[in-house]
Design a protein around this motif. Structure first.
Motif, PDB file in Angstrom:
ATOM      1  N   LYS A   1     -27.982   3.411  10.727  1.00 39.51           N
ATOM      2  CA  LYS A   1     -28.025   1.783  10.855  1.00 39.51           C
ATOM      3  C   LYS A   1     -26.882   0.942  11.459  1.00 39.51           C
ATOM      4  O   LYS A   1     -25.807   1.377  10.945  1.00 39.51           O
ATOM      5  N   LEU A   2     -27.356   0.117  12.275  1.00 42.21           N
ATOM      6  CA  LEU A   2     -26.146  -0.840  12.713  1.00 42.21           C
ATOM      7  C   LEU A   2     -26.315  -2.161  12.377  1.00 42.21           C
ATOM      8  O   LEU A   2     -27.534  -2.445  12.119  1.00 42.21           O
TER       9      LEU A   2
ATOM     10  N   SER B   1     -20.370   5.401   9.432  1.00 41.75           N
ATOM     11  CA  SER B   1     -19.816   6.078   8.759  1.00 41.75           C
ATOM     12  C   SER B   1     -21.073   7.221   7.946  1.00 41.75           C
ATOM     13  O   SER B   1     -22.309   6.687   8.142  1.00 41.75           O
ATOM     14  N   PRO B   2     -20.726   8.050   7.382  1.00 41.92           N
ATOM     15  CA  PRO B   2     -21.965   8.756   6.500  1.00 41.92           C
ATOM     16  C   PRO B   2     -22.451   7.977   5.628  1.00 41.92           C
ATOM     17  O   PRO B   2     -23.400   8.441   5.203  1.00 41.92           O
ATOM     18  N   ASP B   3     -22.017   6.811   5.388  1.00 45.35           N
ATOM     19  CA  ASP B   3     -22.904   5.827   4.479  1.00 45.35           C
ATOM     20  C   ASP B   3     -24.229   5.344   5.003  1.00 45.35           C
ATOM     21  O   ASP B   3     -25.330   4.886   4.602  1.00 45.35           O
ATOM     22  N   ASN B   4     -24.056   5.157   6.399  1.00 50.33           N
ATOM     23  CA  ASN B   4     -25.159   4.642   7.063  1.00 50.33           C
ATOM     24  C   ASN B   4     -25.716   5.409   8.287  1.00 50.33           C
ATOM     25  O   ASN B   4     -26.397   4.799   9.147  1.00 50.33           O
ATOM     26  N   CYS B   5     -25.295   6.711   8.201  1.00 51.34           N
ATOM     27  CA  CYS B   5     -26.121   7.642   9.182  1.00 51.34           C
ATOM     28  C   CYS B   5     -26.491   8.737   8.475  1.00 51.34           C
ATOM     29  O   CYS B   5     -26.042   9.093   7.470  1.00 51.34           O
ATOM     30  N   ARG B   6     -27.614   9.449   8.893  1.00 50.47           N
ATOM     31  CA  ARG B   6     -27.982  10.757   8.387  1.00 50.47           C
ATOM     32  C   ARG B   6     -27.453  11.911   9.265  1.00 50.47           C
ATOM     33  O   ARG B   6     -27.610  11.790  10.657  1.00 50.47           O
TER      34      ARG B   6
ATOM     35  N   ASP C   1     -24.216  13.555   4.577  1.00 52.86           N
ATOM     36  CA  ASP C   1     -24.083  12.145   4.569  1.00 52.86           C
ATOM     37  C   ASP C   1     -24.598  11.578   3.151  1.00 52.86           C
ATOM     38  O   ASP C   1     -24.609  12.259   2.253  1.00 52.86           O
ATOM     39  N   LYS C   2     -24.678  10.442   3.082  1.00 49.89           N
ATOM     40  CA  LYS C   2     -24.956   9.671   1.787  1.00 49.89           C
ATOM     41  C   LYS C   2     -26.238  10.210   1.014  1.00 49.89           C
ATOM     42  O   LYS C   2     -26.100   9.897  -0.243  1.00 49.89           O
ATOM     43  N   ASP C   3     -27.127  10.840   1.769  1.00 47.89           N
ATOM     44  CA  ASP C   3     -28.367  11.140   1.157  1.00 47.89           C
ATOM     45  C   ASP C   3     -28.048  12.544  -0.057  1.00 47.89           C
ATOM     46  O   ASP C   3     -28.650  12.556  -1.029  1.00 47.89           O
TER      47      ASP C   3
END
Ligand code: TMP
Length: 255
Positions: A177-178, A199-204, A215-217
């Motif tokens: 997500k951007l 960052s890994p907060d908004n990438c898989r 990542d955050k998952d």
């Protein structure tokens, strides 16, 4: 030292007034939320790692000519950024079916997409960030057709570049997500630039060999080893903090 003016506090970051007009200080917290704030937690060291990871990726993107809000990292948890007017649209780029797309269309997570799919979500906590079309975006005045064109072109370029960059360190960029902002130049001209963080907060990010989620998952789905996953992404990119994994507290306090 005088207390800095707090401009805005989000779920993972705080924005403070910067040292010069037109700048802000972006502070990275360890707080993690998921499902529009219903799940809350802390990922120890996340702020320090995301500060580094986002710095690294924004610098690499600037090198290929993608304009960003990033100016420089200030310390373990803070970076200096240009003040922009955030476009209230989250741009999601997907290469592999996962997350909400898997759910919405009942397609198995992990199914590769024949071409990258770009989606737009309206940034609104009250509404739970609904999926919107370009028509909604222009009809409600969230962005102009030109803004959308710019965001789309940049997002696809960023996707191509980051897909290769992550593949080089054994990670598959599944989706991300951007966020973009409007930067008003002194000349009075406006440019759309990449903002927020990557960052890994908004990438898989999945390990290429094992498909393990990095990542955050891991937090969203209670998979465990959350801190370790963020550290591993930083390690593979070659950017763990100077002191190694032990140096993740990031003592600089929010003033
Ligand atoms: P989704 O599959 O839940 O729609 O998420 C798509 C991508 O966007 C995924 O990499 C996580 C990221 N994302 C955010 O950064 N913030 C959000 O609020 C959501 C829902 C997703």
């Amino acid at each position: 030292m005088a207390r800095r003016r707090r401009i805005y506090e989000g779920k993972a970051k705080v924005m403070f007034e910067g040292p010069e007009p037109g700048t802000l200080v972006q502070y990275f917290k360890d707080d993690a939320t998921a499902f529009n704030n219903q799940k809350k937690g802390t990922i120890t060291g996340k702020g320090v790692l995301n500060n580094r990871i986002s710095e690294y990726l924004m610098l690499r993107l600037a090198e290929i000519g993608v304009p960003t809000h990033f100016m420089r990292r200030l310390n373990m948890r803070e970076q200096l950024v240009r003040e922009v007017e955030i476009v209230p649209i989250e741009v999601v780029v997907r290469n592999v079916v996962a997350g909400s797309m898997a759910k919405r269309f009942a397609i198995a997570e992990g199914t590769p997409l024949p071409r990258s799919v770009v989606e737009y979500y309206y940034k609104s906590d009250e509404l739970g960030d609904p999926l919107v079309s370009e028509e909604h975006i222009t009809a409600f005045g969230w962005a102009t057709p030109q803004d959308i064109d710019d965001m789309l072109a940049m997002s696809l370029r960023i996707n191509d570049f980051l897909t290769g960059l992550f593949l080089g360190v054994g990670l598959k960029l599944v989706d991300f997500k951007l966020e973009y902002g409007r930067l008003y130049e002194e000349s009075g001209e406006m440019r759309i630039v990449l903002a927020d963080e990557i960052s890994p907060d908004n990438c898989r990010l999945w390990d290429v060999k094992t498909n393990e989620k990095m990542d955050k998952d891991r937090f969203r789905r209670d998979l465990g080893k959350v801190e370790e996953a963020y550290q591993e992404v930083a390690r593979r990119l070659g950017i763990l903090p100077e002191g190694g994994p032990g140096d993740l507290k990031g003592s600089e306090s929010m003033q």
